[in-house]
Design an enzyme around this catalytic site. Structure first.
Site, PDB file in Angstrom:
ATOM      1  N   GLU A 282      44.937  45.314  65.762  1.00  0.00           N
ATOM      2  CA  GLU A 282      46.143  45.157  66.575  1.00  0.00           C
ATOM      3  C   GLU A 282      47.302  44.728  65.693  1.00  0.00           C
ATOM      4  O   GLU A 282      47.132  43.919  64.770  1.00  0.00           O
ATOM      5  CB  GLU A 282      45.946  44.130  67.696  1.00  0.00           C
ATOM      6  CG  GLU A 282      45.763  42.710  67.195  1.00  0.00           C
ATOM      7  CD  GLU A 282      45.954  41.636  68.260  1.00  0.00           C
ATOM      8  OE1 GLU A 282      47.105  41.245  68.516  1.00  0.00           O
ATOM      9  OE2 GLU A 282      44.941  41.172  68.804  1.00  0.00           O
TER      10      GLU A 282
ATOM     11  N   LYS B 114      40.963  36.919  76.515  1.00  0.00           N
ATOM     12  CA  LYS B 114      41.075  36.302  75.198  1.00  0.00           C
ATOM     13  C   LYS B 114      41.167  34.791  75.399  1.00  0.00           C
ATOM     14  O   LYS B 114      42.128  34.300  75.996  1.00  0.00           O
ATOM     15  CB  LYS B 114      42.333  36.845  74.506  1.00  0.00           C
ATOM     16  CG  LYS B 114      42.819  36.066  73.306  1.00  0.00           C
ATOM     17  CD  LYS B 114      44.083  36.722  72.781  1.00  0.00           C
ATOM     18  CE  LYS B 114      44.853  35.830  71.839  1.00  0.00           C
ATOM     19  NZ  LYS B 114      46.034  36.506  71.273  1.00  0.00           N
TER      20      LYS B 114
END
Length: 210
Positions: free
Chosen positions: A41, A130
């Site tokens: 990412e 997350k």
């Protein structure tokens, strides 16, 4: 199951690139891929993030999934999706971002801390969450919340290194998000890509050994 979630649960590591300069980005990505990393990412608060995501999808799309991080609102989600991001990760819980991603068939993994936030994200349509900031919360915290919330895939982000990565998974993490401990930007800027690859390989091997 969403394809990105399958990839996450299989490979278990998301490399986080924050603040990387465009001129180094492609070589850094290749070094990570060479070390066995399959998910990367670029955070949206990195200068030129959208352009790098778009380029990586073209250059590395056959070898690794490319997502956007630090997607804190729908405006950033729109930029990330337009660039071709395959998954969206946030440090926060924004239900509009989850809805935006789901409407487009994208995995969204919001940042959460409390059991209330975790369940709220899950009910809003996140297919993983997350847990952040894990380095501050500690492995014991993860172990405690995992008991009652055992069906929700959790990505532990923060505090992971080679010495404790196994402990994170024993405590119940399904995957980990890793920034500077995996991607040393000083090495990147100095052109030490062999070291970047070797560090990535060490983490990949540590996960395979679990």
């Amino acid at each position: 199951m969403n394809g990105m979630l399958e990839l996450l649960l299989e490979h278990k590591i998301v490399a986080i690139l924050r603040g990387i300069e465009d001129r180094h980005a492609d070589a850094a990505a290749q070094a990570l891929i060479d070390g066995g990393i399959h998910m990367m990412e670029i955070t949206m608060n990195t200068e030129g993030a959208a352009a790098m995501i778009e380029r990586w999808r073209t250059k590395f799309g056959a070898e690794a999934a490319v997502g956007a991080g630090t997607v804190t609102d729908v405006a950033l989600a729109e930029q990330a999706v337009a660039a071709g991001a395959q998954f969206l990760i946030s440090p926060n819980l924004d239900e509009d971002v989850i809805a935006f991603g789901r409407e487009r068939g994208l995995s969204v993994w919001p940042g959460v801390m409390t059991p209330t936030e975790i369940v709220k994200a899950w009910k809003a349509g996140a297919d993983a969450v997350k847990i952040f900031p894990m380095g501050t919360l500690g492995i014991g915290y993860l172990q405690e919340i995992r008991g009652p919330l055992n069906e929700i895939p959790m990505i532990a982000t923060g505090g992971v290194d080679l010495h404790n990565i196994a402990d994170y998974f024993k405590a119940g993490a399904n995957a980990v998000g890793m920034g500077s401990k995996l991607v040393n930007l000083d090495w990147v800027r100095e052109g030490k890509f062999t070291q970047v690859t070797e560090r990535a390989r060490q983490f990949v091997e540590a996960v395979r050994a679990l």
